[in-house]
Write an enzyme that holds these catalytic residues in place. Sequence first.
Site, PDB file in Angstrom:
ATOM      1  N   ASP A  54      29.274  51.896  41.779  1.00 55.42           N
ATOM      2  CA  ASP A  54      27.753  52.852  41.853  1.00 55.42           C
ATOM      3  C   ASP A  54      27.369  54.028  40.345  1.00 55.42           C
ATOM      4  OD1 ASP A  54      25.803  54.366  43.846  1.00 55.42           O
ATOM      5  OD2 ASP A  54      27.585  56.058  42.778  1.00 55.42           O
ATOM      6  N   GLU A 126      27.726  47.219  44.650  1.00 54.23           N
ATOM      7  CA  GLU A 126      28.157  47.951  43.923  1.00 54.23           C
ATOM      8  C   GLU A 126      29.647  47.323  43.837  1.00 54.23           C
ATOM      9  OE1 GLU A 126      25.588  52.034  45.086  1.00 54.23           O
ATOM     10  OE2 GLU A 126      28.250  51.145  46.426  1.00 54.23           O
TER      11      GLU A 126
END
Length: 239
Positions: A54, A126
């Site tokens: 992220d 992610e």
Amino acid sequence: MSKAQTLSAADRAKLEALIGHDFAEKERLDRALTHASARTEKGSNYERLEFLGDRVLGLCIAELLFRTFGTAGEGELSVRLNQLVSAETCAAVADELNLHLYIRTGADVKKLTGKRMMNVRADVVESLIAAIYLDGGLEVARRFILRYWQGRAVRADGAKRDAKTELQEWSHAKFGVTPIYRVDERSGPDHDPRFRVTVEVAGIKPESGVERSKRAAEQVAATKMLEREGIWQQSPAGN
């Protein structure tokens, strides 16, 4: 460490070609594709990958937007950033990579549909970004992100319009009131929360949005109301 299931040589080669990187440590790719629900040991390892991925994604997208939109202010850049790192966009990248063919999930997760399954696909993207970063470094991760996000950044014309600002201007002109936003729910772990926010404008039906930050959820809710009321055209799929 939880043990990940192993990709076949053919699947690995196919996916590495789509990613644009041959993994030096093959198990990194396997771990990234094995969702926490499919591991015998639940816990922090997979969540740590999501956390790192992220942040790497956010950095690379922020840099991309800074360089691409040289006259944009902080507000416009933030709107674009929130759109491009959203669960919807990450899930769309997962679909473009056909990750559903490779993701390992637990039996309970396999039954999920809609928003919840979208979040699983976003989480895996992610985790994949983190694996690319750890295996090849920042430049390799940036190259992957540009490959799948740069076109989306350029196409996302609607992002240059701040939904909250436009909704406020419209509601002032039509009803003489300011939209009210409230947080209805916060869920998920601390490193990857989900916020459900509702926007209300006196005299019309409210709308809600769910995203990874309150600000992004407010934008989603405002966008839905603008589209429903015919102020904005509905966003094309994939943007």
